[in-house]
Design an enzyme around this catalytic site. Structure first.
Site, PDB file in Angstrom:
ATOM      1  N   LYS A  78       0.874  -1.316   0.109  1.00 61.43           N
ATOM      2  CA  LYS A  78       0.196  -0.023  -0.010  1.00 61.43           C
ATOM      3  C   LYS A  78       0.989   1.390   0.185  1.00 61.43           C
ATOM      4  O   LYS A  78       0.639   2.175  -0.848  1.00 61.43           O
ATOM      5  CB  LYS A  78      -0.849  -0.031   1.218  1.00 61.43           C
ATOM      6  CG  LYS A  78      -1.625   1.432   1.479  1.00 61.43           C
ATOM      7  CD  LYS A  78      -2.431   1.232   2.887  1.00 61.43           C
ATOM      8  CE  LYS A  78      -1.540   1.777   4.070  1.00 61.43           C
ATOM      9  NZ  LYS A  78      -1.534   3.196   4.194  1.00 61.43           N
ATOM     10  N   ASN A  79       1.736   1.221   0.952  1.00 63.39           N
ATOM     11  CA  ASN A  79       2.721   2.526   1.032  1.00 63.39           C
ATOM     12  C   ASN A  79       3.378   2.796  -0.075  1.00 63.39           C
ATOM     13  O   ASN A  79       3.762   3.957  -0.225  1.00 63.39           O
ATOM     14  CB  ASN A  79       3.458   2.520   2.227  1.00 63.39           C
ATOM     15  CG  ASN A  79       2.755   2.729   3.560  1.00 63.39           C
ATOM     16  OD1 ASN A  79       1.326   2.594   3.535  1.00 63.39           O
ATOM     17  ND2 ASN A  79       3.121   2.371   4.789  1.00 63.39           N
ATOM     18  N   ARG A 106       1.417  14.266  12.956  1.00 61.05           N
ATOM     19  CA  ARG A 106       2.109  14.046  11.830  1.00 61.05           C
ATOM     20  C   ARG A 106       2.057  15.440  10.722  1.00 61.05           C
ATOM     21  O   ARG A 106       1.587  15.394   9.921  1.00 61.05           O
ATOM     22  CB  ARG A 106       1.055  13.017  11.059  1.00 61.05           C
ATOM     23  CG  ARG A 106       1.142  11.734  11.664  1.00 61.05           C
ATOM     24  CD  ARG A 106       0.520  10.597  10.933  1.00 61.05           C
ATOM     25  NE  ARG A 106       1.242   9.910   9.793  1.00 61.05           N
ATOM     26  CZ  ARG A 106       0.908   8.854   9.199  1.00 61.05           C
ATOM     27  NH1 ARG A 106      -0.416   8.329   9.425  1.00 61.05           N
ATOM     28  NH2 ARG A 106       1.759   8.173   8.283  1.00 61.05           N
ATOM     29  N   CYS A 130      -3.704  12.660  12.203  1.00 56.32           N
ATOM     30  CA  CYS A 130      -4.635  11.571  11.976  1.00 56.32           C
ATOM     31  C   CYS A 130      -4.591  10.766  13.708  1.00 56.32           C
ATOM     32  O   CYS A 130      -3.602  11.277  14.617  1.00 56.32           O
ATOM     33  CB  CYS A 130      -4.109  10.543  11.146  1.00 56.32           C
ATOM     34  SG  CYS A 130      -2.706   9.724  11.354  1.00 56.32           S
ATOM     35  N   VAL A 172       3.824  18.203   8.012  1.00 53.30           N
ATOM     36  CA  VAL A 172       4.144  17.888   6.786  1.00 53.30           C
ATOM     37  C   VAL A 172       5.580  19.050   6.593  1.00 53.30           C
ATOM     38  O   VAL A 172       5.978  19.233   5.628  1.00 53.30           O
ATOM     39  CB  VAL A 172       3.359  18.341   5.534  1.00 53.30           C
ATOM     40  CG1 VAL A 172       2.547  16.622   5.775  1.00 53.30           C
ATOM     41  CG2 VAL A 172       2.515  19.383   5.841  1.00 53.30           C
ATOM     42  N   ARG A 229      -8.687   0.167   4.642  1.00 52.59           N
ATOM     43  CA  ARG A 229      -7.749   1.070   4.056  1.00 52.59           C
ATOM     44  C   ARG A 229      -6.481   0.294   3.468  1.00 52.59           C
ATOM     45  O   ARG A 229      -5.858   0.813   2.600  1.00 52.59           O
ATOM     46  CB  ARG A 229      -7.481   2.028   5.123  1.00 52.59           C
ATOM     47  CG  ARG A 229      -8.718   2.913   5.164  1.00 52.59           C
ATOM     48  CD  ARG A 229      -8.084   4.294   6.029  1.00 52.59           C
ATOM     49  NE  ARG A 229      -6.877   4.445   5.755  1.00 52.59           N
ATOM     50  CZ  ARG A 229      -5.818   5.034   6.573  1.00 52.59           C
ATOM     51  NH1 ARG A 229      -6.042   4.840   7.831  1.00 52.59           N
ATOM     52  NH2 ARG A 229      -4.435   5.134   6.052  1.00 52.59           N
ATOM     53  N   ASP A 278       4.775   0.072  11.937  1.00 52.19           N
ATOM     54  CA  ASP A 278       3.564  -0.131  11.462  1.00 52.19           C
ATOM     55  C   ASP A 278       3.343  -1.953  11.751  1.00 52.19           C
ATOM     56  O   ASP A 278       2.430  -2.518  11.407  1.00 52.19           O
ATOM     57  CB  ASP A 278       3.571  -0.256   9.797  1.00 52.19           C
ATOM     58  CG  ASP A 278       3.352   1.084   9.466  1.00 52.19           C
ATOM     59  OD1 ASP A 278       2.935   1.898  10.326  1.00 52.19           O
ATOM     60  OD2 ASP A 278       3.172   1.506   8.111  1.00 52.19           O
TER      61      ASP A 278
HETATM   62  C1  UD1 Z   1       5.109   6.517   6.307  1.00 50.85           C
HETATM   63  C2  UD1 Z   1       4.089   5.369   6.456  1.00 50.85           C
HETATM   64  C3  UD1 Z   1       3.508   4.813   7.694  1.00 50.85           C
HETATM   65  C4  UD1 Z   1       4.519   4.208   8.601  1.00 50.85           C
HETATM   66  C5  UD1 Z   1       5.631   5.622   8.746  1.00 50.85           C
HETATM   67  C6  UD1 Z   1       7.045   5.282   9.469  1.00 50.85           C
HETATM   68  C7  UD1 Z   1       2.940   5.916   3.957  1.00 50.85           C
HETATM   69  C8  UD1 Z   1       1.514   6.353   3.387  1.00 50.85           C
HETATM   70  N1  UD1 Z   1       2.877   6.019   5.617  1.00 50.85           N
HETATM   71  O1  UD1 Z   1       4.332   7.597   7.054  1.00 50.85           O
HETATM   72  O2  UD1 Z   1       2.607   3.861   7.512  1.00 50.85           O
HETATM   73  O3  UD1 Z   1       4.191   4.159   9.710  1.00 50.85           O
HETATM   74  O4  UD1 Z   1       6.108   5.994   7.280  1.00 50.85           O
HETATM   75  O5  UD1 Z   1       7.584   4.283   8.715  1.00 50.85           O
HETATM   76  O6  UD1 Z   1       4.010   5.552   3.664  1.00 50.85           O
HETATM   77  N2  UD1 Z   1       7.315  14.189  10.522  1.00 50.85           N
HETATM   78  C9  UD1 Z   1       7.457  15.360  10.972  1.00 50.85           C
HETATM   79  N3  UD1 Z   1       7.574  16.366   9.654  1.00 50.85           N
HETATM   80  C10 UD1 Z   1       7.419  15.931   8.499  1.00 50.85           C
HETATM   81  C11 UD1 Z   1       7.137  14.633   8.266  1.00 50.85           C
HETATM   82  C12 UD1 Z   1       7.150  13.682   9.228  1.00 50.85           C
HETATM   83  O7  UD1 Z   1       7.676  15.812  11.951  1.00 50.85           O
HETATM   84  O8  UD1 Z   1       7.155  16.706   7.548  1.00 50.85           O
HETATM   85  C13 UD1 Z   1       7.477  13.112  11.807  1.00 50.85           C
HETATM   86  C14 UD1 Z   1       6.289  12.295  12.017  1.00 50.85           C
HETATM   87  O9  UD1 Z   1       5.076  12.821  12.492  1.00 50.85           O
HETATM   88  C15 UD1 Z   1       6.563  11.031  12.612  1.00 50.85           C
HETATM   89  C16 UD1 Z   1       7.932  10.756  11.941  1.00 50.85           C
HETATM   90  O10 UD1 Z   1       8.229  12.272  11.602  1.00 50.85           O
HETATM   91  O11 UD1 Z   1       6.836  11.170  13.973  1.00 50.85           O
HETATM   92  C17 UD1 Z   1       8.164   9.830  10.817  1.00 50.85           C
HETATM   93  O12 UD1 Z   1       7.211   9.953  10.015  1.00 50.85           O
HETATM   94  P1  UD1 Z   1       7.379   9.763   8.199  1.00 50.85           P
HETATM   95  O13 UD1 Z   1       8.568   8.625   8.307  1.00 50.85           O
HETATM   96  O14 UD1 Z   1       7.362  10.958   7.627  1.00 50.85           O
HETATM   97  O15 UD1 Z   1       5.894   8.930   8.051  1.00 50.85           O
HETATM   98  P2  UD1 Z   1       4.859   8.897   6.988  1.00 50.85           P
HETATM   99  O16 UD1 Z   1       5.539   9.211   5.669  1.00 50.85           O
HETATM  100  O17 UD1 Z   1       3.886   9.973   7.441  1.00 50.85           O
END
Ligand code: UD1
Length: 420
Positions: free
Chosen positions: A22-23, A122, A117, A124, A399, A307
């Protein structure tokens, strides 16, 4: 609303075919926006999340067609309007990944901020900082990101991520492939989904080196073409069914699973007394003896994946002794704990640590799914529990898990989907 009913106590025996990740699929889908050619994905999982993203792509003007044999064809000949509205982005956070490709292709975009969520805030910020490093001008207004590329398009740049983020690494790659000149990304995430995305982008004509390592170098190209790409098998689905087989006991071949993508989980499972063997065509999981307690800590790849933390906790409730589970990636990822406790688990949470005291004699009960991976941990506990477990709110499961009941019941689980 549908719910899942599991009558526990059956061991799992047989073969489970692993779907495409999925990811990975969600980022590969966003990549279709980078070319006016056709992108065709095989082993594309049929999930609510990919349908949501398909709806957003269609809204942007992309032809999206699900074809037989898990194939998904996407053709972004023209982008009608680079605008991703809140209603389409809020349903699924990964939709935000259309932002980079839209700026790269159209020079501008307006994309809703995804919001938090259940598992955490989370943010960006890292995604936006990476796009800014490529020259994008970003303004936030009324919940939307307004982004504009400089005249002449995005420019290569250097991005040093302050900490590892899967989504931000992928997003930066998706934007940099069409930027002018070289981009260097440092402190990148190394998850297999990143190498999968880079492999597909390179097949489309991009020049990316180092994906899967901490430093990724990208030489921008003027245009990309369409391609055919097979989505990497889902390591989280693999880990989930491996843990399910361990919890229920039995002997299951996870067909198409890639052993190397789950080494940290295999280490923990072997310590717990589970047999894990790579064989041609997949990974075999066997468990007949007692389960031993194992401490784990979630980490970016190649560490133990967040995960599969909830699923592993469900297994540890059956272990003979105490285990400590530490979550270091997301701040609110223990929502399965009260639900597992309803089934009879003994778990205490202190900050980002959970102490699980086993072995618990789990007993079936109605429980509620709270997020994707948490819900499947309840299914796993239900497989090992005595009596009926009813998992409500299973839209979370839909999902991310393709044909979950069918896959488990083919191996002997007593599990059905019913309407409330
Ligand atoms: C992806 C996966 C999710 C998995 C996660 C960690 C998808 C769709 N989802 O989520 O299933 O659990 O990787 O392996 O691929 N963070 C920030 N700022 C940012 C981005 C992230 O502070 O701009 C923080 C997040 O809140 C979190 C950490 O960084 O605490 C890691 O998140 P990240 O690796 O970005 O996870 P996702 O890409 O959202």
């Amino acid at each position: 609303m549908d719910r899942i009913r599991i009558r526990g106590g059956q061991s799992l025996n047989g073969t489970i075919e692993i779907s495409g990740a999925k990811n990975s699929a969600l980022k590969l889908m966003a990549a279709c926006l980078l070319t006016d050619g056709e992108l065709s994905l095989s082993r594309s999982p049929r999930l609510a999340d990919s349908r949501f993203l398909g709806q957003l792509l269609a809204h942007l003007g992309v032809e999206v067609e699900e074809q037989a044999g898990s194939r998904l064809r996407m053709h972004a000949a023209n982008i009608s309007d680079p605008f991703a509205p809140y209603d389409l982005v809020r349903k699924m956070r990964a939709s935000f990944n259309v932002l980079g490709p839209l700026i790269a292709r159209e020079g501008k975009a307006k994309v809703s901020l995804p919001g938090g969520c259940a598992i955490g805030a989370r943010p960006v910020n890292l995604h936006l900082e990476a796009l800014e490093a490529l020259g994008a001008e970003i303004e936030l207004e009324e919940g939307y990101v307004h982004a504009t590329a400089p005249k002449g398009g995005l420019q290569g740049g250097r991005v040093v991520f302050p900490f590892v983020s899967v989504g931000a690494t992928e997003h930066a790659m998706l934007a940099a492939v069409l930027a002018k000149g070289e981009t260097v990304l440092e402190n990148c995430a190394r998850e297999p989904e990143i190498a999968d995305l880079a492999g597909c982008l390179n097949a489309m004509g991009a020049k990316i080196e180092g994906a899967g390592e901490a430093v990724i170098r990208i030489q921008g190209v003027d245009r990309l073409n369409g391609t055919d790409w097979a989505v990497v098998p889902d390591r989280i689905e693999t880990g989930t069914y491996a843990i399910a087989a361990a919890a229920a006991g039995g002997n299951v071949l996870l067909k198409d699973a890639i052993e190397d993508h789950n080494q940290a989980l295999w280490r923990a499972m072997r310590l717990a007394g589970v047999e894990v063997e790579a064989e041609s065509g997949g990974v075999r999981i066997k468990r007949s003896g007692p389960i031993k307690p194992v401490d784990i800590q979630t980490e970016p790849f190649p560490g133990f994946p967040t995960d599969t933390q909830a699923q592993f906790m469900a297994l540890m409730t059956l272990a003979d002794g105490a285990s400590i589970i530490r979550e270091t990636i997301f701040e609110n990822r223990f929502m399965h704990v009260p639900e597992l406790s309803r089934l009879g688990a003994d778990i205490q949470v202190r900050g980002n640590e959970a102490v699980v005291r086993g072995p618990s004699k789990l007993k079936g009960a109605p429980v509620m799914a709270t997020d994707l991976r948490a819900s499947v941990s309840l299914v796993i506990a239900g497989l090992a529990a005595e009596g009926d477990t009813i998992v409500n709110r299973i839209y979370h499961l839909d999902r991310g898990f393709e044909r979950l009941e069918a896959k488990l019941s083919a191996c002997g689980a007593d599990i059905i989907r019913e309407s409330e």
